[in-house]
Design an enzyme around this catalytic site. Sequence first.
Site, PDB file in Angstrom:
ATOM      1  N   GLU A  88       0.808  -1.214   0.000  1.00 40.14           N
ATOM      2  CA  GLU A  88       0.000   0.000   0.000  1.00 40.14           C
ATOM      3  C   GLU A  88       0.846   1.271   0.000  1.00 40.14           C
ATOM      4  O   GLU A  88       1.970   1.310   0.527  1.00 40.14           O
ATOM      5  CB  GLU A  88      -0.991   0.014   1.158  1.00 40.14           C
ATOM      6  CG  GLU A  88      -0.373   0.081   2.523  1.00 40.14           C
ATOM      7  CD  GLU A  88      -1.386  -0.184   3.631  1.00 40.14           C
ATOM      8  OE1 GLU A  88      -1.795  -1.353   3.810  1.00 40.14           O
ATOM      9  OE2 GLU A  88      -1.757   0.770   4.328  1.00 40.14           O
ATOM     10  N   CYS A 101       3.574   8.466   0.768  1.00 44.83           N
ATOM     11  CA  CYS A 101       4.177   7.595   1.772  1.00 44.83           C
ATOM     12  C   CYS A 101       4.410   6.248   1.096  1.00 44.83           C
ATOM     13  O   CYS A 101       3.465   5.591   0.657  1.00 44.83           O
ATOM     14  CB  CYS A 101       3.243   7.449   2.972  1.00 44.83           C
ATOM     15  SG  CYS A 101       3.900   6.310   4.213  1.00 44.83           S
ATOM     16  N   CYS A 108       7.536  -6.690   7.282  1.00 40.69           N
ATOM     17  CA  CYS A 108       8.668  -6.115   8.004  1.00 40.69           C
ATOM     18  C   CYS A 108       9.162  -7.117   9.046  1.00 40.69           C
ATOM     19  O   CYS A 108       8.376  -7.837   9.653  1.00 40.69           O
ATOM     20  CB  CYS A 108       8.237  -4.815   8.701  1.00 40.69           C
ATOM     21  SG  CYS A 108       9.611  -3.996   9.540  1.00 40.69           S
ATOM     22  N   CYS A 112       7.722  -4.569  15.681  1.00 39.48           N
ATOM     23  CA  CYS A 112       7.160  -3.597  16.640  1.00 39.48           C
ATOM     24  C   CYS A 112       5.726  -4.037  16.972  1.00 39.48           C
ATOM     25  O   CYS A 112       4.938  -4.303  16.049  1.00 39.48           O
ATOM     26  CB  CYS A 112       7.152  -2.198  16.041  1.00 39.48           C
ATOM     27  SG  CYS A 112       8.789  -1.683  15.489  1.00 39.48           S
ATOM     28  N   CYS A 115       2.277  -2.472  15.431  1.00 46.92           N
ATOM     29  CA  CYS A 115       2.286  -2.178  13.996  1.00 46.92           C
ATOM     30  C   CYS A 115       1.684  -3.327  13.190  1.00 46.92           C
ATOM     31  O   CYS A 115       1.988  -4.497  13.438  1.00 46.92           O
ATOM     32  CB  CYS A 115       3.731  -1.931  13.573  1.00 46.92           C
ATOM     33  SG  CYS A 115       3.945  -1.806  11.802  1.00 46.92           S
ATOM     34  N   GLY A 154       7.796  -1.811   6.202  1.00 44.26           N
ATOM     35  CA  GLY A 154       9.209  -2.133   6.090  1.00 44.26           C
ATOM     36  C   GLY A 154      10.109  -1.167   6.823  1.00 44.26           C
ATOM     37  O   GLY A 154       9.697  -0.062   7.194  1.00 44.26           O
ATOM     38  N   GLU A 155      11.323  -1.617   7.047  1.00 46.86           N
ATOM     39  CA  GLU A 155      12.375  -0.783   7.648  1.00 46.86           C
ATOM     40  C   GLU A 155      13.330  -0.420   6.504  1.00 46.86           C
ATOM     41  O   GLU A 155      14.068  -1.288   6.009  1.00 46.86           O
ATOM     42  CB  GLU A 155      13.069  -1.584   8.760  1.00 46.86           C
ATOM     43  CG  GLU A 155      14.431  -1.074   9.181  1.00 46.86           C
ATOM     44  CD  GLU A 155      14.445   0.377   9.625  1.00 46.86           C
ATOM     45  OE1 GLU A 155      13.705   0.737  10.544  1.00 46.86           O
ATOM     46  OE2 GLU A 155      15.225   1.162   9.036  1.00 46.86           O
ATOM     47  N   SER A 186      12.346   7.106   7.476  1.00 48.32           N
ATOM     48  CA  SER A 186      12.038   6.779   8.869  1.00 48.32           C
ATOM     49  C   SER A 186      12.646   5.433   9.237  1.00 48.32           C
ATOM     50  O   SER A 186      12.473   4.451   8.518  1.00 48.32           O
ATOM     51  CB  SER A 186      10.516   6.735   9.019  1.00 48.32           C
ATOM     52  OG  SER A 186      10.172   6.265  10.279  1.00 48.32           O
ATOM     53  N   SER A 209      11.930   6.406  14.733  1.00 48.55           N
ATOM     54  CA  SER A 209      10.761   5.909  15.457  1.00 48.55           C
ATOM     55  C   SER A 209      11.250   5.514  16.844  1.00 48.55           C
ATOM     56  O   SER A 209      11.780   4.427  17.027  1.00 48.55           O
ATOM     57  CB  SER A 209      10.178   4.683  14.745  1.00 48.55           C
ATOM     58  OG  SER A 209       9.736   5.040  13.472  1.00 48.55           O
ATOM     59  N   LEU A 210      11.065   6.405  17.795  1.00 46.25           N
ATOM     60  CA  LEU A 210      11.607   6.163  19.143  1.00 46.25           C
ATOM     61  C   LEU A 210      10.545   5.499  20.034  1.00 46.25           C
ATOM     62  O   LEU A 210      10.773   4.437  20.591  1.00 46.25           O
ATOM     63  CB  LEU A 210      12.092   7.476  19.755  1.00 46.25           C
ATOM     64  CG  LEU A 210      12.765   7.362  21.118  1.00 46.25           C
ATOM     65  CD1 LEU A 210      14.050   6.574  21.043  1.00 46.25           C
ATOM     66  CD2 LEU A 210      13.052   8.753  21.701  1.00 46.25           C
ATOM     67  N   HIS A 211       9.424   6.160  20.170  1.00 48.52           N
ATOM     68  CA  HIS A 211       8.229   5.603  20.808  1.00 48.52           C
ATOM     69  C   HIS A 211       8.371   5.223  22.283  1.00 48.52           C
ATOM     70  O   HIS A 211       7.471   4.564  22.834  1.00 48.52           O
ATOM     71  CB  HIS A 211       7.715   4.366  20.043  1.00 48.52           C
ATOM     72  CG  HIS A 211       7.522   4.587  18.576  1.00 48.52           C
ATOM     73  ND1 HIS A 211       6.983   5.726  18.054  1.00 48.52           N
ATOM     74  CD2 HIS A 211       7.815   3.788  17.513  1.00 48.52           C
ATOM     75  CE1 HIS A 211       6.948   5.637  16.732  1.00 48.52           C
ATOM     76  NE2 HIS A 211       7.456   4.477  16.378  1.00 48.52           N
ATOM     77  N   ASN A 285      -2.767   4.674  16.033  1.00 53.48           N
ATOM     78  CA  ASN A 285      -3.886   4.210  15.235  1.00 53.48           C
ATOM     79  C   ASN A 285      -4.032   2.719  15.555  1.00 53.48           C
ATOM     80  O   ASN A 285      -3.242   1.915  15.074  1.00 53.48           O
ATOM     81  CB  ASN A 285      -3.524   4.409  13.759  1.00 53.48           C
ATOM     82  CG  ASN A 285      -4.749   4.657  12.943  1.00 53.48           C
ATOM     83  OD1 ASN A 285      -5.782   4.052  13.183  1.00 53.48           O
ATOM     84  ND2 ASN A 285      -4.623   5.548  11.980  1.00 53.48           N
ATOM     85  N   CYS A 328       0.137   2.185   8.602  1.00 58.10           N
ATOM     86  CA  CYS A 328       0.681   1.358   7.533  1.00 58.10           C
ATOM     87  C   CYS A 328       0.434  -0.129   7.772  1.00 58.10           C
ATOM     88  O   CYS A 328       0.519  -0.619   8.878  1.00 58.10           O
ATOM     89  CB  CYS A 328       2.166   1.632   7.338  1.00 58.10           C
ATOM     90  SG  CYS A 328       3.237   0.929   8.582  1.00 58.10           S
TER      91      CYS A 328
HETATM   92  S1  SF4 Z   1       6.828   0.303  12.880  1.00 57.66           S
HETATM   93 FE1  SF4 Z   1       8.134   0.275  11.046  1.00 57.66          FE
HETATM   94  S2  SF4 Z   1       9.960  -0.866  11.716  1.00 57.66           S
HETATM   95 FE2  SF4 Z   1       8.368  -1.300  13.222  1.00 57.66          FE
HETATM   96  S3  SF4 Z   1       7.391  -3.190  12.474  1.00 57.66           S
HETATM   97 FE3  SF4 Z   1       6.213  -1.472  11.640  1.00 57.66          FE
HETATM   98  S4  SF4 Z   1       7.066  -1.101   9.611  1.00 57.66           S
HETATM   99 FE4  SF4 Z   1       8.559  -2.345  10.769  1.00 57.66          FE
END
Ligand code: SF4
Length: 344
Positions: A88, A101, A108, A112, A115, A154-155, A186, A209-211, A285, A328
């Site tokens: 997407e 985006c 991925c 995380c 996600c 993805g990363e 990112s 992406s610290l979070h 989200n 995502c």
């Molecule tokens: S937040 Fe980004 S790095 Fe983490 S699992 Fe999702 S897509 Fe992968």
Amino acid sequence: MDLLGLDYDSLLEMDLYGEAAFRKKQLFQWFHEKGVDYDQMHSLPKALRQRLAEDYPLPALTLEKVFTSQLDDTQKLLYLLADGSLIEVVLMKYSYGWTICLPSQVGCAMGCNFCASTLGGLVRNLTRSEMLRLYYLSRKRVGEIQRVVLMGSGEPLDNYDEVLGFIKLLTDPRGRNLSARHITLSTCGLVPEIQRLSKENIPLTLALSLHAPNDDIRTRIMPIAQRYPIEDVLEALKEYRERTGRRVSIEYTLISGTNDHVEHARELAERLRGMDFHVNLIPLNPVEERKHETSIPEDVHRFKKVLEDYGINVTIRRELGSDISGSCGQLRNRYKSLEKRSVE
Ligand code: SF4
């Protein structure tokens, strides 16, 4: 061979049916400035176009579905790749124009736990050509795209060479010539790759992406934290900023009860004080398959106020397209399960 993914010099050096250099320059322009398929490359002889299409087919991408937000101009596009993978892309309209985006991988590996993209693990890397095709095909819907954010599934730094190849082609002055300053990458914090990126001399905006304000919480929601402690990641970001002079932003998804308390905000502010990073707060989200809940607006604003009191530059990310499966990976997963249900 992947002709679309070749850089300018490699394409010119290549023996392409004995064609003159000017033909190859034209081809590069059609690929990377106009972003069209062979049949629309009108300055090339028809026989050459047909031969190219047979010998060097472009990555097959089919626009499977378009979801248009009723709340704003956001469009989410679901593409089918040649191997049957669904991916997407999101188009978002801002005052300066359109931002896309883009994903960098199918699925991925990073895991995380808030996600949707990682639910099925990593399927495969996208190629630079697939990413370019996603950009150009999506561009046809809106005229021009001014900014790119690599924040889809993805990363990006886990697919380093293809992502860098994509960025170099998109910013080539003889092609699309997009300013690298208009590209944001990112990452969840792969330290060696951030260090490598800082030496590339490409003035991208980097977003981390610290979070979480500490390793304890970060490890609970992001497995990558076991490999790279926050201190090391922030050190790599500082180095990136010093080397490139580019802005670095910190993405902080607010998850109710997990990382959104006042003491978390204070701890984060203490860590970031004096680093001149911009913080983006993102109310989560929620993903159906996960237990996390989004922070209530009062907590989001309280968190922001604490950071501001410490003199940190902070914004709350405006949510676009929330009615069409926000974050995502959600759209792809939902579509896949709908398809599955309709087949059963
Ligand atoms: S937040 Fe980004 S790095 Fe983490 S699992 Fe999702 S897509 Fe992968």
